[in-house]
Design a protein around this motif. Structure first.
Motif, PDB file in Angstrom:
ATOM      1  N   GLU A 135       0.707  -1.174  -0.068  1.00 38.35           N
ATOM      2  CA  GLU A 135      -0.051  -0.094   0.011  1.00 38.35           C
ATOM      3  C   GLU A 135       1.077   1.247  -0.043  1.00 38.35           C
ATOM      4  N   PRO A 136       0.308   2.415  -0.523  1.00 39.85           N
ATOM      5  CA  PRO A 136       1.151   3.678  -0.490  1.00 39.85           C
ATOM      6  C   PRO A 136       1.417   4.023   1.003  1.00 39.85           C
ATOM      7  N   MET A 137       2.510   4.394   1.459  1.00 41.01           N
ATOM      8  CA  MET A 137       3.166   4.698   2.757  1.00 41.01           C
ATOM      9  C   MET A 137       1.985   5.725   3.734  1.00 41.01           C
ATOM     10  N   LEU A 138       1.603   6.494   2.720  1.00 43.93           N
ATOM     11  CA  LEU A 138       0.745   7.729   3.683  1.00 43.93           C
ATOM     12  C   LEU A 138      -0.326   7.876   3.108  1.00 43.93           C
ATOM     13  N   PRO A 139      -1.567   8.266   3.892  1.00 39.15           N
ATOM     14  CA  PRO A 139      -2.860   8.656   3.415  1.00 39.15           C
ATOM     15  C   PRO A 139      -2.796   9.989   2.780  1.00 39.15           C
ATOM     16  N   ASP A 140      -3.640  10.223   1.902  1.00 38.27           N
ATOM     17  CA  ASP A 140      -3.527  11.218   0.979  1.00 38.27           C
ATOM     18  C   ASP A 140      -3.457  12.797   1.462  1.00 38.27           C
ATOM     19  N   ASN A 141      -4.185  12.798   2.698  1.00 42.60           N
ATOM     20  CA  ASN A 141      -4.261  14.048   3.308  1.00 42.60           C
ATOM     21  C   ASN A 141      -3.057  14.198   4.110  1.00 42.60           C
ATOM     22  N   LEU A 142      -1.935  13.629   4.286  1.00 42.22           N
ATOM     23  CA  LEU A 142      -0.901  13.899   5.112  1.00 42.22           C
ATOM     24  C   LEU A 142       0.178  14.399   4.006  1.00 42.22           C
ATOM     25  N   ILE A 143       0.935  15.356   4.402  1.00 44.14           N
ATOM     26  CA  ILE A 143       1.945  16.028   3.379  1.00 44.14           C
ATOM     27  C   ILE A 143       3.376  15.466   3.791  1.00 44.14           C
ATOM     28  N   PRO A 144       3.861  14.464   3.100  1.00 40.54           N
ATOM     29  CA  PRO A 144       5.236  13.915   3.819  1.00 40.54           C
ATOM     30  C   PRO A 144       6.284  15.083   3.722  1.00 40.54           C
ATOM     31  N   PHE A 145       7.426  14.534   4.276  1.00 37.01           N
ATOM     32  CA  PHE A 145       8.546  15.426   4.218  1.00 37.01           C
ATOM     33  C   PHE A 145       9.139  15.590   2.553  1.00 37.01           C
ATOM     34  N   ASN A 146       9.064  14.001   2.400  1.00 37.68           N
ATOM     35  CA  ASN A 146       9.581  13.761   0.934  1.00 37.68           C
ATOM     36  C   ASN A 146       8.814  12.756   0.304  1.00 37.68           C
ATOM     37  N   ARG A 147       8.641  13.115  -1.057  1.00 36.01           N
ATOM     38  CA  ARG A 147       7.894  12.109  -1.772  1.00 36.01           C
ATOM     39  C   ARG A 147       8.549  11.736  -3.107  1.00 36.01           C
ATOM     40  N   PRO A 148       8.998  10.528  -3.435  1.00 33.44           N
ATOM     41  CA  PRO A 148       9.609  10.365  -4.811  1.00 33.44           C
ATOM     42  C   PRO A 148       8.632  10.371  -6.028  1.00 33.44           C
ATOM     43  N   SER A 149       9.092  10.667  -7.171  1.00 33.10           N
ATOM     44  CA  SER A 149       8.284  11.032  -8.339  1.00 33.10           C
ATOM     45  C   SER A 149       8.628  10.562  -9.667  1.00 33.10           C
ATOM     46  N   ILE A 150       7.843   9.960 -10.252  1.00 33.16           N
ATOM     47  CA  ILE A 150       8.306   9.792 -11.778  1.00 33.16           C
ATOM     48  C   ILE A 150       8.160  10.924 -12.663  1.00 33.16           C
ATOM     49  N   GLU A 151       9.015  11.452 -13.370  1.00 36.38           N
ATOM     50  CA  GLU A 151       9.264  12.913 -14.092  1.00 36.38           C
ATOM     51  C   GLU A 151       9.279  12.626 -15.393  1.00 36.38           C
ATOM     52  N   GLY A 152       9.628  11.375 -15.825  1.00 32.26           N
ATOM     53  CA  GLY A 152       9.899  11.456 -17.314  1.00 32.26           C
ATOM     54  C   GLY A 152       9.723   9.834 -17.864  1.00 32.26           C
ATOM     55  N   ARG A 153      10.556   9.539 -18.379  1.00 30.71           N
ATOM     56  CA  ARG A 153      10.740   7.983 -18.774  1.00 30.71           C
ATOM     57  C   ARG A 153      11.596   6.967 -18.058  1.00 30.71           C
ATOM     58  N   GLU A 154      11.388   7.435 -16.778  1.00 30.91           N
ATOM     59  CA  GLU A 154      12.265   6.350 -15.896  1.00 30.91           C
ATOM     60  C   GLU A 154      11.712   4.991 -16.039  1.00 30.91           C
ATOM     61  N   ILE A 155      10.537   4.633 -16.111  1.00 27.92           N
ATOM     62  CA  ILE A 155       9.923   3.300 -16.077  1.00 27.92           C
ATOM     63  C   ILE A 155      10.356   2.767 -17.236  1.00 27.92           C
ATOM     64  N   GLU A 156      10.151   3.214 -18.446  1.00 30.47           N
ATOM     65  CA  GLU A 156      10.286   2.819 -19.656  1.00 30.47           C
ATOM     66  C   GLU A 156      11.983   2.291 -19.851  1.00 30.47           C
ATOM     67  N   TYR A 157      12.854   3.314 -19.154  1.00 33.19           N
ATOM     68  CA  TYR A 157      14.303   2.951 -19.353  1.00 33.19           C
ATOM     69  C   TYR A 157      14.500   1.653 -18.436  1.00 33.19           C
ATOM     70  N   ILE A 158      13.759   1.847 -17.312  1.00 33.44           N
ATOM     71  CA  ILE A 158      14.227   0.561 -16.450  1.00 33.44           C
ATOM     72  C   ILE A 158      13.907  -0.613 -16.959  1.00 33.44           C
ATOM     73  N   GLN A 159      12.692  -0.867 -17.736  1.00 34.35           N
ATOM     74  CA  GLN A 159      12.292  -1.933 -18.675  1.00 34.35           C
ATOM     75  C   GLN A 159      13.297  -2.230 -19.544  1.00 34.35           C
ATOM     76  N   THR A 160      13.687  -1.094 -20.338  1.00 32.53           N
ATOM     77  CA  THR A 160      14.752  -1.390 -21.407  1.00 32.53           C
ATOM     78  C   THR A 160      16.005  -1.914 -20.783  1.00 32.53           C
ATOM     79  N   ALA A 161      16.478  -1.345 -19.583  1.00 33.98           N
ATOM     80  CA  ALA A 161      17.667  -2.031 -19.095  1.00 33.98           C
ATOM     81  C   ALA A 161      17.561  -3.332 -18.645  1.00 33.98           C
ATOM     82  N   VAL A 162      16.283  -3.886 -18.363  1.00 33.70           N
ATOM     83  CA  VAL A 162      16.192  -5.404 -17.917  1.00 33.70           C
ATOM     84  C   VAL A 162      16.507  -6.146 -19.318  1.00 33.70           C
ATOM     85  N   GLU A 163      15.534  -5.649 -20.233  1.00 33.98           N
ATOM     86  CA  GLU A 163      15.419  -6.455 -21.453  1.00 33.98           C
ATOM     87  C   GLU A 163      16.929  -6.373 -22.270  1.00 33.98           C
TER      88      GLU A 163
END
Ligand SMILES: Cc1ncc(COP(=O)(O)O)c(C=O)c1O
Length: 387
Positions: free
Chosen positions: A3-31
């Motif tokens: 599950e996500p670590m925090l309920p939506d109404n909480l504002i964490p100190f930090n939250r990682p995000s996908i900003e571009g083609r990271e997931i596609e590149y990870i898949q390419t690296a594995v393939e």
């Protein structure tokens, strides 16, 4: 799936995000089939970083801590050697050198940019010092010229920059991380450019590059072998398994490709906080980050200094009660049990003690939405109004 670590109404100190083609590149690296260190995505990320920093070489590591450990090995520390680190600092800035046998001189910081105080540095230097390791706190270059002037008097001492927070920032037009013999960057999830855990070892003198690669490759001359310079590779030197997996380099490369938009979003966060809180400076006695004219910052962090420890703790509690995870920062190293055990001698760090008690960091991450920014500044304002 977790599950996500925090309920939506909480504002964490930090939250990682996908900003571009990271997931596609990870898949390419594995393939592609090369998921371990020194693969094709590592090369792409290294090229980006070399261009940005003007470094002679950049080696992607498992963390910034690992990069600092590489620097410590390269310095060939001997019994009796010491290093200088700011007491207002991260544990591994000191610990990486302690593991190679150094004792530590904990230097106080100056109160403007919260980096090493060059005047204090000049007072504590002696001929045991083999490295001075400034932290560019919040990605802001501190007294770099003044620190270099002190080091000019002590030729045994090298400058090693802990640039965990300052990638793409500059000081007098030159990139942070380009001033030392070595520097270290972090790509930990709390940093501007992320891959979970990761870092980079930046080599600014070509003469250090070959040995750096041996240390990086588990103490072997594997790289020379891959380049056809030797017919087999073998154990040559100290080293460890320092290399970042190519799957993580793919994640990192996806982030680096979004450099402009990530920096713009983070700049917006910084400016929102600065504009919203500036009116409280005089009315409530708070102090906001100081960015000297000659510094371009990295937009890594927004901190506030409250008038005293009690006020800081009350504001923290009040914001946390509102579901906003503002937080404190470094606990002074010079008086922590681990620091006392490795100190070369006892040194007072009054500015560090003071800043550590009064500093509060606001939530700061690339995907922080406007509505949440407003909630943070409203919560902070309410809390200081109640002091
Ligand atoms: C100044 C400083 N140095 C070193 C580090 C360690 O970075 P890593 O977690 O990548 O080892 C950090 C991480 O927060 C840091 O802020």
């Amino acid at each position: 799936m977790p599950e996500p670590m925090l309920p939506d109404n909480l504002i964490p100190f930090n939250r990682p995000s996908i900003e571009g083609r990271e997931i596609e590149y990870i898949q390419t690296a594995v393939e592609h089939g090369h998921t371990s260190a020194s693969g094709p995505f590592s090369q792409l990320a290294v090229d980006e970083l070399k261009e940005a920093t003007g470094a002679a070489d950049v080696l992607l590591t498992t963390s910034c801590t690992a990069a600092l450990e590489m620097a410590a090995i390269l310095l060939d520390l001997e019994p009796g050697d010491t290093v200088v680190v700011p007491s207002f600092g991260f544990v591994t800035t000191a610990l990486s050198f302690v593991r190679q046998g150094a004792r530590v001189l904990f230097c106080d910081i100056e109160s403007e940019t919260l980096g090493i105080d060059a005047g204090r540095l000049a007072e504590i230097m002696d001929d045991t010092v083999r490295a001075v390791i400034p932290i560019h706190y919040a990605g802001i270059g501190g007294q770099i010229d003044e620190i270099r002037a002190v080091l000019d008097e002590w030729p045994r001492a090298e400058l090693v920059e802990d640039n965990a927070q300052g990638l793409f920032a500059s000081y007098k037009g030159e990139p942070l991380g380009s001033f030392g013999r070595f520097s270290a960057i972090s790509f930990h999830e709390t940093k501007n450019f992320i891959c979970g855990e990761g870092g980079a070892f930046v080599v600014n003198n070509q003469a250090d590059a070959d040995r750096a690669h041996v240390i990086y490759d588990k103490g072997t001359n594997r790289r020379a072998f891959l380049h056809g310079q030797v017919d087999k590779y073998s154990w040559q030197d100290l080293g460890s398994s320092f290399g970042m997996a190519d799957v993580l380099a793919a994640y990192l490369y996806g982030q680096l490709k979004e450099k402009e938009s990530i920096l713009a979003k983070r700049r917006h966060v910084f400016e929102h906080y600065r504009d919203a809180l500036s009116p409280l400076v005089d009315s409530h006695g708070i102090r906001l980050p100081v960015i000297p004219e000659h510094c371009e910052q990295s937009y890594h962090m927004f901190y506030v200094l409250l008038p005293d420890a009690e006020a800081r703790n009350q504001v923290l509690k009040s914001m946390n009660d509102d579901g906003i995870y503002a937080t404190f920062h470094y606990v002074p190293l010079h008086s922590a049990p681990g620091g006392v055990a490795v100190a070369a001698r006892e040194l007072a760090c009054p500015v560090t003690d003071d800043v550590s008690r009064r500093l509060l960091r606001l939530p700061f991450y690339t995907s922080l939405a406007q509505a949440d920014l407003d909630r943070v500044t409203e919560s902070f304002t309410r809390a200081v109004d109640r002091l």
